[in-house]
Enzyme design. Sequence first.
Site, short mmCIF file in Angstrom:
data_model
loop_
_atom_site.label_atom_id
_atom_site.label_comp_id
_atom_site.label_asym_id
_atom_site.label_seq_id
_atom_site.Cartn_x
_atom_site.Cartn_y
_atom_site.Cartn_z
N GLY A 253 -46.84 24.82 -0.97
CA GLY A 253 -46.89 25.80 -2.04
C GLY A 253 -46.77 27.25 -1.64
O GLY A 253 -47.18 28.13 -2.39
N LYS B 287 -38.94 6.16 -14.38
CA LYS B 287 -38.68 7.58 -14.13
C LYS B 287 -38.54 8.32 -15.47
O LYS B 287 -38.98 9.46 -15.62
CB LYS B 287 -37.39 7.71 -13.31
CG LYS B 287 -37.03 9.13 -12.95
CD LYS B 287 -35.96 9.17 -11.88
CE LYS B 287 -35.56 10.57 -11.55
NZ LYS B 287 -34.76 10.68 -10.35
N MET C 231 -40.33 17.47 -4.32
CA MET C 231 -39.58 16.49 -3.55
C MET C 231 -39.16 15.27 -4.38
O MET C 231 -39.26 14.13 -3.92
CB MET C 231 -40.36 16.09 -2.30
CG MET C 231 -40.45 17.24 -1.29
SD MET C 231 -38.83 18.00 -0.97
CE MET C 231 -39.17 19.07 0.41
N ARG C 232 -38.71 15.54 -5.59
CA ARG C 232 -38.17 14.48 -6.44
C ARG C 232 -36.88 14.95 -7.07
O ARG C 232 -36.74 16.14 -7.37
CB ARG C 232 -39.14 14.13 -7.56
CG ARG C 232 -40.21 13.23 -7.08
CD ARG C 232 -41.13 12.75 -8.16
NE ARG C 232 -42.22 12.10 -7.51
CZ ARG C 232 -42.19 10.85 -7.08
NH1 ARG C 232 -41.13 10.11 -7.28
NH2 ARG C 232 -43.22 10.34 -6.44
N HIS D 293 -33.49 26.16 -1.43
CA HIS D 293 -33.19 25.22 -0.36
C HIS D 293 -33.18 25.97 0.97
O HIS D 293 -32.56 27.03 1.07
CB HIS D 293 -31.85 24.54 -0.61
CG HIS D 293 -31.56 23.47 0.39
ND1 HIS D 293 -32.20 22.25 0.39
CD2 HIS D 293 -30.72 23.47 1.46
CE1 HIS D 293 -31.77 21.55 1.42
NE2 HIS D 293 -30.87 22.25 2.08
C1 GAR Z 1 -39.35 25.17 1.18
O1 GAR Z 1 -38.88 25.53 2.46
C2 GAR Z 1 -38.20 24.74 0.30
O2 GAR Z 1 -37.03 25.46 0.55
C3 GAR Z 1 -38.06 23.30 0.68
O3 GAR Z 1 -39.38 22.85 0.76
C4 GAR Z 1 -40.19 23.89 1.27
C5 GAR Z 1 -41.46 23.99 0.46
O4 GAR Z 1 -42.35 24.85 1.08
N1 GAR Z 1 -37.28 22.57 -0.25
C6 GAR Z 1 -36.41 21.61 0.11
O5 GAR Z 1 -36.25 21.23 1.25
C7 GAR Z 1 -35.62 21.01 -1.05
N2 GAR Z 1 -34.52 20.26 -0.57
P1 GAR Z 1 -43.57 25.42 0.27
O6 GAR Z 1 -44.29 24.22 -0.36
O7 GAR Z 1 -44.44 26.11 1.28
O8 GAR Z 1 -43.06 26.37 -0.78
#
Ligand code: GAR
Length: 200
Positions: A12, A65, A90-91, A109
């Site tokens: 987060g 879903k 993550m979904r 991303h």
């Molecule tokens: C972030 O780096 C975001 O870009 C990535 O998850 C992380 C969450 O971090 N998202 C992906 O990889 C989507 N494909 P956070 O929970 O500390 O914000």
Amino acid sequence: MKNIAVFASGRGSNFSAIVSAAKKGIFKANISLLVCDNPKAKVLGRAKKANIKIALVKRQDFPSKEKFEAEIIKRLKKEKIELIALAGFMRILSPGFVHKYKNRILNIHPALLPSYKGAQAIKDAFDYGAKVTGVTVHFVDEKTDHGPIILQEAVKIEKTDTFKSLEEKIHKAEHKLYPEAIRLCLEGRLEVRGRKVKII
Ligand code: GAR
């Protein structure tokens, strides 16, 4: 002011960056809801601390879903959400969901799309030996890590970088880029034509 929902499944840090940007007035909107699918996620504590409503909706509590997403949509409607920011959610959202909120779902991303799609983009770029990677904020469409690109920022991979130091640089860039993309979107400055996003 418009109501934003942030969707997150884990740590987060982007959620917190968005909340603090709203507080600082970097964009004008209410962060009205956190949608989370993981009861163990650290982001839940952050939302509690920031006094932001939480919709903890677990996939395993629903037979399909479709029903899982219907519950999320119900919660979004209740809070009159107009913009969704995926921040480490993550979904993969179904095409039906994406269609309902067309051009109103943003995603961040941790790579320069279309390179290094998927859930381990920072590691993938590091292991590949790339010299440059970065961050992308894009609109969400029916395909994963694919929609029209709003903003990108490059991050150099120096020879002294470790995976951890690269991760830190990527997150730092994310925390600046995401609020900026949200601001442009809220100000109506993004014109989407096919794959192209014109900033007006
Ligand atoms: C972030 O780096 C975001 O870009 C990535 O998850 C992380 C969450 O971090 N998202 C992906 O990889 C989507 N494909 P956070 O929970 O500390 O914000």
